[in-house]
Design an enzyme around this catalytic site. Sequence first.
Site, PDB file in Angstrom:
ATOM      1  N   ILE A   6       0.976  -1.313   0.010  1.00  0.00           N
ATOM      2  CA  ILE A   6      -0.081   0.046  -0.120  1.00  0.00           C
ATOM      3  C   ILE A   6       0.934   1.211  -0.077  1.00  0.00           C
ATOM      4  O   ILE A   6       1.748   1.493   0.767  1.00  0.00           O
ATOM      5  CB  ILE A   6      -0.996   0.028   1.173  1.00  0.00           C
ATOM      6  CG1 ILE A   6      -1.785  -1.354   1.234  1.00  0.00           C
ATOM      7  CG2 ILE A   6      -1.880   1.222   1.140  1.00  0.00           C
ATOM      8  CD1 ILE A   6      -2.536  -1.359   2.489  1.00  0.00           C
ATOM      9  N   ASN A  87      -2.393   4.227  -3.679  1.00  0.00           N
ATOM     10  CA  ASN A  87      -3.359   5.100  -2.887  1.00  0.00           C
ATOM     11  C   ASN A  87      -2.392   6.452  -2.778  1.00  0.00           C
ATOM     12  O   ASN A  87      -3.175   7.268  -2.815  1.00  0.00           O
ATOM     13  CB  ASN A  87      -3.509   4.625  -1.454  1.00  0.00           C
ATOM     14  CG  ASN A  87      -3.929   5.461  -0.683  1.00  0.00           C
ATOM     15  OD1 ASN A  87      -5.094   5.987  -0.536  1.00  0.00           O
ATOM     16  ND2 ASN A  87      -3.044   6.068   0.218  1.00  0.00           N
ATOM     17  N   TYR A 154      -4.519  17.900 -11.496  1.00  0.00           N
ATOM     18  CA  TYR A 154      -5.267  16.812 -10.749  1.00  0.00           C
ATOM     19  C   TYR A 154      -6.182  15.884 -11.518  1.00  0.00           C
ATOM     20  O   TYR A 154      -6.169  14.652 -11.640  1.00  0.00           O
ATOM     21  CB  TYR A 154      -5.874  17.373  -9.340  1.00  0.00           C
ATOM     22  CG  TYR A 154      -6.387  16.212  -8.513  1.00  0.00           C
ATOM     23  CD1 TYR A 154      -5.376  15.159  -7.981  1.00  0.00           C
ATOM     24  CD2 TYR A 154      -7.821  16.061  -8.203  1.00  0.00           C
ATOM     25  CE1 TYR A 154      -5.857  14.301  -7.117  1.00  0.00           C
ATOM     26  CE2 TYR A 154      -8.125  15.112  -7.233  1.00  0.00           C
ATOM     27  CZ  TYR A 154      -7.319  14.307  -6.802  1.00  0.00           C
ATOM     28  OH  TYR A 154      -7.721  13.132  -5.886  1.00  0.00           O
ATOM     29  N   LYS A 158      -5.400  11.764 -12.726  1.00  0.00           N
ATOM     30  CA  LYS A 158      -6.551  10.781 -12.351  1.00  0.00           C
ATOM     31  C   LYS A 158      -7.305  10.166 -13.703  1.00  0.00           C
ATOM     32  O   LYS A 158      -7.514   9.093 -13.718  1.00  0.00           O
ATOM     33  CB  LYS A 158      -7.528  11.227 -11.471  1.00  0.00           C
ATOM     34  CG  LYS A 158      -6.880  11.737  -9.963  1.00  0.00           C
ATOM     35  CD  LYS A 158      -6.410  10.293  -9.284  1.00  0.00           C
ATOM     36  CE  LYS A 158      -5.821  10.601  -7.858  1.00  0.00           C
ATOM     37  NZ  LYS A 158      -5.065   9.487  -7.312  1.00  0.00           N
ATOM     38  N   THR A 189      -9.560  14.135   5.179  1.00  0.00           N
ATOM     39  CA  THR A 189      -8.107  13.798   5.179  1.00  0.00           C
ATOM     40  C   THR A 189      -7.379  15.170   4.861  1.00  0.00           C
ATOM     41  O   THR A 189      -7.904  16.237   4.967  1.00  0.00           O
ATOM     42  CB  THR A 189      -7.830  12.865   4.166  1.00  0.00           C
ATOM     43  OG1 THR A 189      -7.924  13.602   2.790  1.00  0.00           O
ATOM     44  CG2 THR A 189      -8.696  11.587   4.061  1.00  0.00           C
TER      45      THR A 189
END
Length: 249
Positions: A6, A87, A154, A158, A189
């Site tokens: 991860i 991630n 961004y 993605k 977050t």
Amino acid sequence: MNYAIITGASRGLGEAIAEQLMDQQVSILSLSRTSNEALKQRAKEKGVSFYHVACDLSEAEDTERAVARASEIVFRPDTDYIYLVNNAGVVEPIETVGQLDPDSVSKHIRINVTAPMVLTNHFLKEANSRSIQMGIINITSGAAEKTIHGWSVYSSSKAALNKFTETLALEQKDRTHTIISFSPGVMDTEMQDDIRSSSKDAFADVEKFKKLKEEGGLRSPEEVAAVLMKLLGDKSIENGKVYRLYDLI
């Protein structure tokens, strides 16, 4: 033995995914700049292994070194299954085109696009050579499919990750790997802190994100990770697909 590699497992969604995979008796290998003592302790309590390989995914040589070390750890004679959860990601630079810093753009692409491609390429090659099944989960964003003021970098990164996932699934269609993108929606977050600290000139919708925080509209990483765990247990899962949190709850 089952392992999960991860990236960005030291906090946020990566940490929550690691915790919940440990609950399923999966050993964790964290690829991140900093370790997480709470995960290390949780692994002891759950009777699984926890490894941390320090890595700055924006640096090519450091990434290559970390990948080689990770392979030594997880590819063992008794390894049955390996998850790779790409991630780690950044949202910066949040800025309009014409005001972007070139170095920031390059760093962003290395973390959000290049690193997942390099890691997947390496670990998939090793897994296929040893007939080990993999679950590859690329953490994406709804921004990949939207045009958002100030988010050109961004959104583009993605979108690239989604197309990579789709192509990878096509190429591996004759194997039994699980290969998906997972869009977690807006979570509480540190990335949201970065978004809310943007200026209105750089990001026109900044007030909308501040309001989400104020009104409790952000889901916890633990809640999001639980949805992902349920998805991974679904035998009808479709390779190459972008699974969106809001379609699953």
